[in-house]
Design a protein around this motif. Structure first.
Motif, PDB file in Angstrom:
ATOM      1  N   PHE A  82      -1.550   0.806   7.829  1.00  0.00           N
ATOM      2  CA  PHE A  82      -1.160   1.777   6.796  1.00  0.00           C
ATOM      3  C   PHE A  82      -1.444   3.199   7.285  1.00  0.00           C
ATOM      4  O   PHE A  82      -0.601   4.095   7.157  1.00  0.00           O
ATOM      5  N   VAL A 106      -5.221  -1.762   6.504  1.00  0.00           N
ATOM      6  CA  VAL A 106      -5.484  -0.326   6.341  1.00  0.00           C
ATOM      7  C   VAL A 106      -5.208   0.410   7.648  1.00  0.00           C
ATOM      8  O   VAL A 106      -4.646   1.517   7.638  1.00  0.00           O
ATOM      9  N   PHE A 136       0.868  -1.174   0.000  1.00  0.00           N
ATOM     10  CA  PHE A 136       0.000   0.000   0.000  1.00  0.00           C
ATOM     11  C   PHE A 136       0.902   1.221   0.000  1.00  0.00           C
ATOM     12  O   PHE A 136       1.865   1.272   0.781  1.00  0.00           O
TER      13      PHE A 136
END
Ligand SMILES: [Zn+2]
Length: 140
Positions: free
Chosen positions: A122, A119, A70
């Protein structure tokens, strides 16, 4: 179903290890078995070295290293958007020899929980990068 969120050590797969998890137990709920012969949701990622494109023939190759990353690209110059001037990345799968990896989950619920955890990690990296940018500029 609420899936317990545990800290995941990223990257989950690297080098000659091509499967996640290593044991045949769902890495998210840690209660349900995965891999053969059980039901599972599989993230199968990577590349194929095409040996005969006309026939669609290919193979894994030690000349390929697979990855799943990512990347946050913050706005710059006249660009607009959140976390401007910030860049960050999270390696979920890194330098997998042969170019392919499999991630196993007992259900789509646990698959979703995994990507939510990715996520979350991230976003933490983006926030940390943003904090570094602010401290360099002397902003609070
Ligand atoms: Zn599970």
């Amino acid at each position: 179903m609420k899936v317990p969120s545990e800290k995941i050590n990223f990257p989950v797969v690297s080098g000659s290890s091509v499967c996640f998890p290593k044991e045949a137990l769902c890495p998210m709920c840690k209660t349900t078995r995965v891999q053969e012969p059980h039901s599972m949701a599989i993230v199968n990622l990577g590349a194929m070295l095409m040996t005969n494109r006309a026939n669609g023939a290919g193979m894994m190759s030690d000349d390929l290293d697979g990855f799943l990353r990512f990347i946050w690209h913050g706005a710059h110059q006249d660009g607009r958007g959140n976390h401007a001037g910030t860049s960050a990345f999270l390696d979920i799968v890194e330098d997998v020899r042969g170019g392919q990896a499999d991630l196993y989950f007992c259900s789509t619920t646990c698959l979703r929980a995994f990507f939510n955890a990715c996520v979350d990690a991230f976003e933490m990296k983006i926030d940390a990068a943003q904090a570094r940018v602010r401290s360099k500029k002397g902003k609070p």
